[in-house]
Motif scaffolding. Structure first.
Motif, PDB file in Angstrom:
ATOM      1  N   LYS A  84     -15.168   1.497 -12.936  1.00 42.01           N
ATOM      2  CA  LYS A  84     -16.324   1.587 -13.849  1.00 42.01           C
ATOM      3  C   LYS A  84     -15.885   1.645 -15.304  1.00 42.01           C
ATOM      4  O   LYS A  84     -16.602   1.251 -16.190  1.00 42.01           O
ATOM      5  CB  LYS A  84     -17.114   2.885 -13.560  1.00 42.01           C
ATOM      6  CG  LYS A  84     -18.107   2.780 -12.431  1.00 42.01           C
ATOM      7  CD  LYS A  84     -18.925   4.063 -12.391  1.00 42.01           C
ATOM      8  CE  LYS A  84     -19.370   4.352 -10.980  1.00 42.01           C
ATOM      9  NZ  LYS A  84     -19.709   5.764 -10.780  1.00 42.01           N
ATOM     10  N   SER A  85     -14.691   2.191 -15.533  1.00 42.67           N
ATOM     11  CA  SER A  85     -14.234   2.341 -16.919  1.00 42.67           C
ATOM     12  C   SER A  85     -13.890   0.986 -17.529  1.00 42.67           C
ATOM     13  O   SER A  85     -13.563   0.889 -18.708  1.00 42.67           O
ATOM     14  CB  SER A  85     -13.052   3.293 -17.000  1.00 42.67           C
ATOM     15  OG  SER A  85     -11.982   2.753 -16.277  1.00 42.67           O
ATOM     16  N   GLY A  86     -13.954  -0.062 -16.717  1.00 41.44           N
ATOM     17  CA  GLY A  86     -13.916  -1.416 -17.278  1.00 41.44           C
ATOM     18  C   GLY A  86     -12.550  -1.968 -17.581  1.00 41.44           C
ATOM     19  O   GLY A  86     -12.414  -2.935 -18.317  1.00 41.44           O
ATOM     20  N   THR A  87     -11.490  -1.382 -17.001  1.00 44.01           N
ATOM     21  CA  THR A  87     -10.165  -1.928 -17.271  1.00 44.01           C
ATOM     22  C   THR A  87      -9.969  -3.282 -16.577  1.00 44.01           C
ATOM     23  O   THR A  87      -9.160  -4.086 -17.001  1.00 44.01           O
ATOM     24  CB  THR A  87      -9.051  -0.953 -16.800  1.00 44.01           C
ATOM     25  OG1 THR A  87      -9.478  -0.342 -15.600  1.00 44.01           O
ATOM     26  CG2 THR A  87      -8.718   0.067 -17.851  1.00 44.01           C
ATOM     27  N   ALA A  88     -10.722  -3.494 -15.477  1.00 42.16           N
ATOM     28  CA  ALA A  88     -10.535  -4.736 -14.727  1.00 42.16           C
ATOM     29  C   ALA A  88     -11.503  -5.818 -15.201  1.00 42.16           C
ATOM     30  O   ALA A  88     -12.700  -5.583 -15.285  1.00 42.16           O
ATOM     31  CB  ALA A  88     -10.767  -4.460 -13.250  1.00 42.16           C
ATOM     32  N   GLY A  89     -10.987  -6.990 -15.514  1.00 37.67           N
ATOM     33  CA  GLY A  89     -11.840  -8.085 -15.963  1.00 37.67           C
ATOM     34  C   GLY A  89     -12.410  -8.851 -14.780  1.00 37.67           C
ATOM     35  O   GLY A  89     -12.162  -8.509 -13.622  1.00 37.67           O
ATOM     36  N   ALA A  90     -13.157  -9.909 -15.058  1.00 38.73           N
ATOM     37  CA  ALA A  90     -13.784 -10.676 -13.980  1.00 38.73           C
ATOM     38  C   ALA A  90     -12.741 -11.502 -13.225  1.00 38.73           C
ATOM     39  O   ALA A  90     -12.789 -11.622 -12.016  1.00 38.73           O
ATOM     40  CB  ALA A  90     -14.856 -11.569 -14.563  1.00 38.73           C
ATOM     41  N   ASP A  91     -11.791 -12.053 -13.974  1.00 37.94           N
ATOM     42  CA  ASP A  91     -10.806 -12.928 -13.371  1.00 37.94           C
ATOM     43  C   ASP A  91      -9.570 -12.112 -12.995  1.00 37.94           C
ATOM     44  O   ASP A  91      -8.632 -11.976 -13.778  1.00 37.94           O
ATOM     45  CB  ASP A  91     -10.450 -14.033 -14.379  1.00 37.94           C
ATOM     46  CG  ASP A  91      -9.517 -15.039 -13.742  1.00 37.94           C
ATOM     47  OD1 ASP A  91      -9.489 -15.104 -12.494  1.00 37.94           O
ATOM     48  OD2 ASP A  91      -8.808 -15.731 -14.493  1.00 37.94           O
ATOM     49  N   ARG A  92      -9.588 -11.585 -11.776  1.00 36.46           N
ATOM     50  CA  ARG A  92      -8.515 -10.681 -11.384  1.00 36.46           C
ATOM     51  C   ARG A  92      -7.545 -11.394 -10.448  1.00 36.46           C
ATOM     52  O   ARG A  92      -7.950 -11.844  -9.366  1.00 36.46           O
ATOM     53  CB  ARG A  92      -9.105  -9.449 -10.697  1.00 36.46           C
ATOM     54  CG  ARG A  92     -10.048  -8.686 -11.629  1.00 36.46           C
ATOM     55  CD  ARG A  92     -10.358  -7.312 -11.101  1.00 36.46           C
ATOM     56  NE  ARG A  92     -11.246  -7.314  -9.960  1.00 36.46           N
ATOM     57  CZ  ARG A  92     -11.222  -6.408  -8.984  1.00 36.46           C
ATOM     58  NH1 ARG A  92     -10.323  -5.454  -8.989  1.00 36.46           N
ATOM     59  NH2 ARG A  92     -12.085  -6.452  -8.010  1.00 36.46           N
ATOM     60  N   PRO A  93      -6.279 -11.516 -10.841  1.00 37.94           N
ATOM     61  CA  PRO A  93      -5.310 -12.165  -9.962  1.00 37.94           C
ATOM     62  C   PRO A  93      -5.230 -11.439  -8.623  1.00 37.94           C
ATOM     63  O   PRO A  93      -5.276 -10.217  -8.570  1.00 37.94           O
ATOM     64  CB  PRO A  93      -3.981 -12.020 -10.715  1.00 37.94           C
ATOM     65  CG  PRO A  93      -4.336 -11.637 -12.101  1.00 37.94           C
ATOM     66  CD  PRO A  93      -5.673 -10.997 -12.080  1.00 37.94           C
ATOM     67  N   LYS A  94      -5.109 -12.228  -7.548  1.00 33.23           N
ATOM     68  CA  LYS A  94      -5.115 -11.619  -6.215  1.00 33.23           C
ATOM     69  C   LYS A  94      -3.709 -11.205  -5.764  1.00 33.23           C
ATOM     70  O   LYS A  94      -2.737 -11.905  -6.071  1.00 33.23           O
ATOM     71  CB  LYS A  94      -5.715 -12.600  -5.210  1.00 33.23           C
ATOM     72  CG  LYS A  94      -7.206 -12.779  -5.442  1.00 33.23           C
ATOM     73  CD  LYS A  94      -7.821 -13.673  -4.399  1.00 33.23           C
ATOM     74  CE  LYS A  94      -9.311 -13.837  -4.678  1.00 33.23           C
ATOM     75  NZ  LYS A  94      -9.826 -15.134  -4.313  1.00 33.23           N
ATOM     76  N   VAL A  95      -3.694 -10.092  -5.056  1.00 31.17           N
ATOM     77  CA  VAL A  95      -2.434  -9.525  -4.580  1.00 31.17           C
ATOM     78  C   VAL A  95      -2.630  -9.106  -3.126  1.00 31.17           C
ATOM     79  O   VAL A  95      -3.693  -8.599  -2.778  1.00 31.17           O
ATOM     80  CB  VAL A  95      -2.095  -8.251  -5.410  1.00 31.17           C
ATOM     81  CG1 VAL A  95      -0.855  -7.551  -4.877  1.00 31.17           C
ATOM     82  CG2 VAL A  95      -1.934  -8.574  -6.893  1.00 31.17           C
ATOM     83  N   VAL A  96      -1.612  -9.324  -2.300  1.00 31.68           N
ATOM     84  CA  VAL A  96      -1.637  -8.686  -0.983  1.00 31.68           C
ATOM     85  C   VAL A  96      -0.529  -7.636  -0.945  1.00 31.68           C
ATOM     86  O   VAL A  96       0.509  -7.800  -1.585  1.00 31.68           O
ATOM     87  CB  VAL A  96      -1.450  -9.678   0.198  1.00 31.68           C
ATOM     88  CG1 VAL A  96      -2.622 -10.616   0.332  1.00 31.68           C
ATOM     89  CG2 VAL A  96      -0.139 -10.443   0.098  1.00 31.68           C
ATOM     90  N   ILE A  97      -0.811  -6.553  -0.243  1.00 33.44           N
ATOM     91  CA  ILE A  97       0.177  -5.477  -0.153  1.00 33.44           C
ATOM     92  C   ILE A  97       0.195  -4.928   1.267  1.00 33.44           C
ATOM     93  O   ILE A  97      -0.830  -4.938   1.956  1.00 33.44           O
ATOM     94  CB  ILE A  97      -0.136  -4.342  -1.156  1.00 33.44           C
ATOM     95  CG1 ILE A  97       1.001  -3.299  -1.188  1.00 33.44           C
ATOM     96  CG2 ILE A  97      -1.468  -3.645  -0.845  1.00 33.44           C
ATOM     97  CD1 ILE A  97       0.913  -2.314  -2.347  1.00 33.44           C
ATOM     98  N   GLY A  98       1.363  -4.454   1.696  1.00 35.18           N
ATOM     99  CA  GLY A  98       1.440  -3.816   3.006  1.00 35.18           C
ATOM    100  C   GLY A  98       2.807  -3.197   3.217  1.00 35.18           C
ATOM    101  O   GLY A  98       3.720  -3.387   2.407  1.00 35.18           O
ATOM    102  N   SER A  99       2.918  -2.447   4.306  1.00 39.69           N
ATOM    103  CA  SER A  99       4.206  -1.862   4.692  1.00 39.69           C
ATOM    104  C   SER A  99       4.829  -2.730   5.778  1.00 39.69           C
ATOM    105  O   SER A  99       4.129  -3.244   6.652  1.00 39.69           O
ATOM    106  CB  SER A  99       4.005  -0.439   5.227  1.00 39.69           C
ATOM    107  OG  SER A  99       3.418   0.372   4.246  1.00 39.69           O
ATOM    108  N   VAL A 100       6.139  -2.864   5.707  1.00 39.49           N
ATOM    109  CA  VAL A 100       6.852  -3.806   6.577  1.00 39.49           C
ATOM    110  C   VAL A 100       6.834  -3.403   8.045  1.00 39.49           C
ATOM    111  O   VAL A 100       6.504  -2.265   8.383  1.00 39.49           O
ATOM    112  CB  VAL A 100       8.333  -3.954   6.143  1.00 39.49           C
ATOM    113  CG1 VAL A 100       8.448  -4.608   4.786  1.00 39.49           C
ATOM    114  CG2 VAL A 100       9.050  -2.612   6.202  1.00 39.49           C
TER     115      VAL A 100
END
Ligand code: B12
Length: 215
Positions: A84-100
């Motif tokens: 809500k504080s607005g740090t994230a813009g509309a065009d957000r690069p996508k990331v995948v994350i996980g544990s091996v």
């Protein structure tokens, strides 16, 4: 309640491995407008303290799991507030994350997920105990820019290399930036396996991700 008091309350709740108290305190943090980022950082440090207690058998497995569950629930509450504080813009690069593969640790990965989401990325958390192919198939499916690979144990860290080798074997190495992290991971390990980035903590992960995409 003042910031310092709430910080202490959260640390006490985590150290007591009291899942309900962690969640209640997180709700209080939101209601009182307390600095959430400062809170998350203190919570990460407290989990490490808890880890040390686990090692010397002052804390046991079921308790540790309750603290981890509380931690994850708190992150889920904090994330929308931070967005809500607005740090994230509309065009957000996508990331995948996980544990091996073989690694069931979630807390650090969850923290990286939250901080990267808040830092302007759209992060898909794939979970734990993941095959190399899952990281890669999901990254392809959502057109991710970055693959984040977490490993917390010396017995599982080699799986980070497996992910990179799998990417190469599929001819996809140039399509993604790969970041590695987790307890036994170091910059020299990351360099030795040909990862694009390493960070020792969640705040550093955001900075490294931004730098990788700027290049
Ligand atoms: C909590 C915990 C567990 C919980 C996990 C619960 C959960 N839902 O996560 C439970 C009890 C299930 C567990 C099980 C085991 N664990 Co354990 N566990 C821990 C403990 C105590 C804390 C980990 C943690 O949450 N740290 C706090 C977070 C905030 O820190 P973090 O995870 O390091 O993440 C930060 C950074 O590393 C980085 N980061 C993390 N991932 C990524 C990814 C990227 C891309 C980037 C850039 C950065 C990044 O950013 C994070 C945030 O700042 C550690 C001890 C410790 N001091 O770390 C042992 C530890 C990791 N476990 C260990 C072991 C051996 C095990 C077990 C084999 C059982 C055992 N003997 O204890 C099993 C294995 C289970 C499995 N197959 O995975 C060892 C590993 C030793 C080693 N070097 O190989 C440790 C170090 C304890 C020890 N000293 O013996 N564990």
């Amino acid at each position: 309640m003042a910031n310092q008091e709430l910080l202490q309350k959260m640390k006490d709740a985590l150290l007591a491995c009291d899942e309900d108290a962690v969640i209640e305190t997180a709700q209080e943090v939101i209601q009182t407008g307390t600095d959430i980022l400062e809170m998350i950082s203190a919570m990460g440090e407290t989990m490490t303290v808890l880890g040390d207690k686990f090692q010397v058998m002052e804390v046991f497995l079921p308790e540790l799991l309750l603290a981890s569950k509380g931690f994850k629930a708190a992150m889920r509450l904090f994330e929308p507030e931070l967005l809500k504080s607005g740090t994230a813009g509309a065009d957000r690069p996508k990331v995948v994350i996980g544990s091996v593969k073989g690694d069931l640790h979630t807390v650090g990965k969850d923290m990286v997920t939250t901080m990267m989401t808040v830092g302007g990325f759209e992060v898909k958390d794939l979970g734990i105990d993941l095959d190399a192919s899952t990281f890669i198939n999901e990254a392809v499916a959502i057109d991710a820019k970055i693959i984040c690979v977490s490993a917390l144990m010396s017995s599982t860290i080699a799986q980070q290399k497996v992910v990179l080798e799998f990417l190469k074997a599929k001819g996809l190495r140039d399509q993604f930036k790969v970041m590695v992290g987790g307890g036994p991971c170091t910059q020299s390990w990351a360099d030795s396996i040909g990862a694009d980035g390493f960070a020792k903590d969640a705040v550093g992960a955001v900075a490294v991700a931004k730098r990788l995409l700027a290049n």
